[in-house]
Design a protein around this motif. Structure first.
Motif, PDB file in Angstrom:
ATOM      1  N   VAL A 143       0.820  -1.215   0.000  1.00  0.00           N
ATOM      2  CA  VAL A 143       0.000   0.000   0.000  1.00  0.00           C
ATOM      3  C   VAL A 143       0.853   1.265   0.000  1.00  0.00           C
ATOM      4  O   VAL A 143       0.566   2.217  -0.737  1.00  0.00           O
ATOM      5  N   ALA A 170      -5.270  -1.825  -0.779  1.00  0.00           N
ATOM      6  CA  ALA A 170      -5.758  -0.838   0.193  1.00  0.00           C
ATOM      7  C   ALA A 170      -6.982  -1.381   0.919  1.00  0.00           C
ATOM      8  O   ALA A 170      -7.176  -1.135   2.119  1.00  0.00           O
ATOM      9  N   ARG A 173     -10.774   4.902   3.326  1.00  0.00           N
ATOM     10  CA  ARG A 173     -10.537   5.921   2.297  1.00  0.00           C
ATOM     11  C   ARG A 173     -11.716   6.866   2.192  1.00  0.00           C
ATOM     12  O   ARG A 173     -11.561   8.015   1.818  1.00  0.00           O
ATOM     13  N   LEU A 221      -4.160   7.635   2.424  1.00  0.00           N
ATOM     14  CA  LEU A 221      -4.508   6.676   1.372  1.00  0.00           C
ATOM     15  C   LEU A 221      -5.149   7.381   0.184  1.00  0.00           C
ATOM     16  O   LEU A 221      -4.880   7.044  -0.972  1.00  0.00           O
ATOM     17  N   GLU A 261      -3.738   7.320  -3.681  1.00  0.00           N
ATOM     18  CA  GLU A 261      -4.595   6.937  -4.795  1.00  0.00           C
ATOM     19  C   GLU A 261      -4.676   8.055  -5.825  1.00  0.00           C
ATOM     20  O   GLU A 261      -4.608   7.800  -7.042  1.00  0.00           O
TER      21      GLU A 261
END
Length: 468
Positions: A106, A126, A141, A179, A183
């Motif tokens: 991750v 993730a 997230r 996170l 992304e």
């Protein structure tokens, strides 16, 4: 230090080395491979290209170990007899190997161009990290707390000693945005249109400010499925931000009390405290009674003149956060009674977005992010809207790096002198960061209208104070 402790340290040293340097350290790699194989785990745990899902697919028995992996067990769950110490230490080493795999996949996504397959694998990994922390996949997230999921994960899978694995559950509020940033960076490094054209990939994207910025910049180049998916992501983000901001605004009372209107003499408006205070001189100690000469009532009538809120937003590239947040904020205030909201966006050209102010989604679709700054084009649309200065507030959001500096400031000062409330704002985002032209900052301070720069809550407070 026992042999189990040494093995666990090898795994964590390898994790740190790979996180900060993608190059392999031969000694750590070979030592870690020996540890993993000795634990009866697949060597694919050390392969950065292998996703957790791929490993679980080949070794289904590991799924239960990844679930709730980093959730601490309830107190006392790790207690065992003297004979259990060796087994507990061995379990710690095993769990260290699994934890290392999830964290490395991750938080070390690599660099360079990203393919749709790589993005999909990262999103899957993730999800496994979220499951390891006791969250539902996608929950972390999306900014949602683990809640009862932590308890369920521990109850279902927690056994033996849980104290040795990293307890990241306390870091959940910070991990969610991190996170999301990773992304967004992956999306930035690949062809965004390729992701949007795939409904499955697009549905897994986490709406974030950086992603929304890219979508708004590229919206004119999208069509068909890609455009529909982009609009869906923007709508999701707008709804999430609006839900947060609405809770800060909805308690505001709009319209000042109109004391020129006599209070209605009904029981529900009776002001008990004021009535007692005004009649204390009529207190009879002998009878222990208070004789009331006059009843006092509360004013409840409010001024019916609508208060005008004019929001001017710099939509140049450096002010994307403010453009998005203020568009949503303006729509919320527009929904309040007796508030007449106008919204103007500008860079080198100005656009009156007032007709769409009640729908921030439609408003954002009409913005054109980027360009320079020429506040005078926005001033030309703003000044005619100030019909009753003392009943008007003008909120101007910009970094104030302008082309016609002195001319713009003189017009802003004229608005302030007219009796309207002028609020210069340097940044309106969730982090409270923003750069403001020092020349403007000093002159606004001298004018008695210092730049409001910080968290969006500050602007909400200022507006509620004016409208109350």
């Amino acid at each position: 230090m026992s042999a189990h402790d040494n093995r666990r340290q090898v795994l964590y040293w390898r994790l740190l080395a790979r996180l900060f340097d993608p190059e392999e350290q031969a000694t750590l790699e070979s030592s870690s491979l020996a540890v993993v194989e000795d634990m009866g785990l697949p060597s694919a745990l050390l392969d950065p290209q292998a996703s957790v899902s791929a490993i679980v697919q080949r070794h289904p028995e590991l799924a239960a170990e990844f679930d709730g992996l980093m959730v601490p067990a309830p107190e006392g769950a790790a207690d065992g007899g003297p004979g259990d110490e060796g087994r507990d230490r061995a379990a710690e080493v095993r769990r260290a190997a699994l934890v290392s795999k999830v964290l490395l996949n991750v938080f070390a996504p690599g660099s360079g161009a990203v393919t749709a397959g790589q993005l999909s694998r990262w999103q899957s990994d993730a999800g496994w990290l979220e499951r390891a922390l006791g969250c539902e996949p996608g929950g972390l997230r999306g900014g949602r707390p683990a809640g009862g999921a932590v308890g369920r994960s521990v109850g279902a899978h927690g056994s033996g000693s849980r104290g040795a694995a990293p307890d990241l559950s306390r870091l959940i509020p910070a991990l969610g945005p991190e996170l999301g940033a990773i992304e967004a960076d992956l999306v930035k490094r690949m062809r965004l249109r390729e992701v949007l054209a795939d409904p499955r990939l697009a549905a897994q994207l986490t709406p974030s400010m950086s992603l929304i910025e890219q979508l708004l910049r590229d919206k004119d180049n999208l069509s068909g499925v890609a455009l529909a998916n982009a609009k869906a992501l923007i709508r999701r983000f707008v709804d999430e931000v609006a839900e947060v901001l609405r809770t800060q605004v909805e308690k505001s009372t709009v319209g000042a009390l109109d004391r020129s209107v006599p209070p209605k003499r009904v029981f529900r408006n009776l002001d008990i405290d004021r009535t007692i205070w005004k009649n204390l001189t009529n207190w009879s100690p002998e009878e222990e009674r208070l004789y009331v000469d006059r009843l006092h009532y509360r004013h409840t009538a409010r001024r019916t003149t609508p208060q005008r809120l004019i929001v001017v937003v710099d939509q140049s590239g450096s002010m994307v956060d403010s453009m998005v947040n203020c568009t949503i904020l303006a729509s919320i205030f527009a929904g309040l009674p007796k508030v007449d909201v106008h919204l103007i966006a500008y860079d080198t050209q100005a656009l009156d977005l007032t007709p769409w102010v009640h729908d921030p989604f439609e408003t954002l679709l009409r913005t054109q992010l980027g360009g320079g700054n020429d506040g005078m084009v926005a001033m030309a649309l703003t000044q005619p809207k100030i019909a009753e200065p003392r009943n008007t507030v003008v909120v101007w959001i910009s970094d104030f790096y302008e082309t016609r500096v002195e001319q713009l400031f003189e017009n802003m000062a004229a608005i302030h002198r007219s009796g309207a409330r002028f609020i210069p704002v340097g940044s309106v985002n969730s982090a409270g960061r923003g750069s403001v032209n020092p020349w403007f900052r000093e002159r606004f301070k001298d004018l008695g209208t210092p730049v409001l720069s910080g968290h969006i809550r500050k602007l909400v407070h200022e507006l509620k104070t004016f409208l109350a």
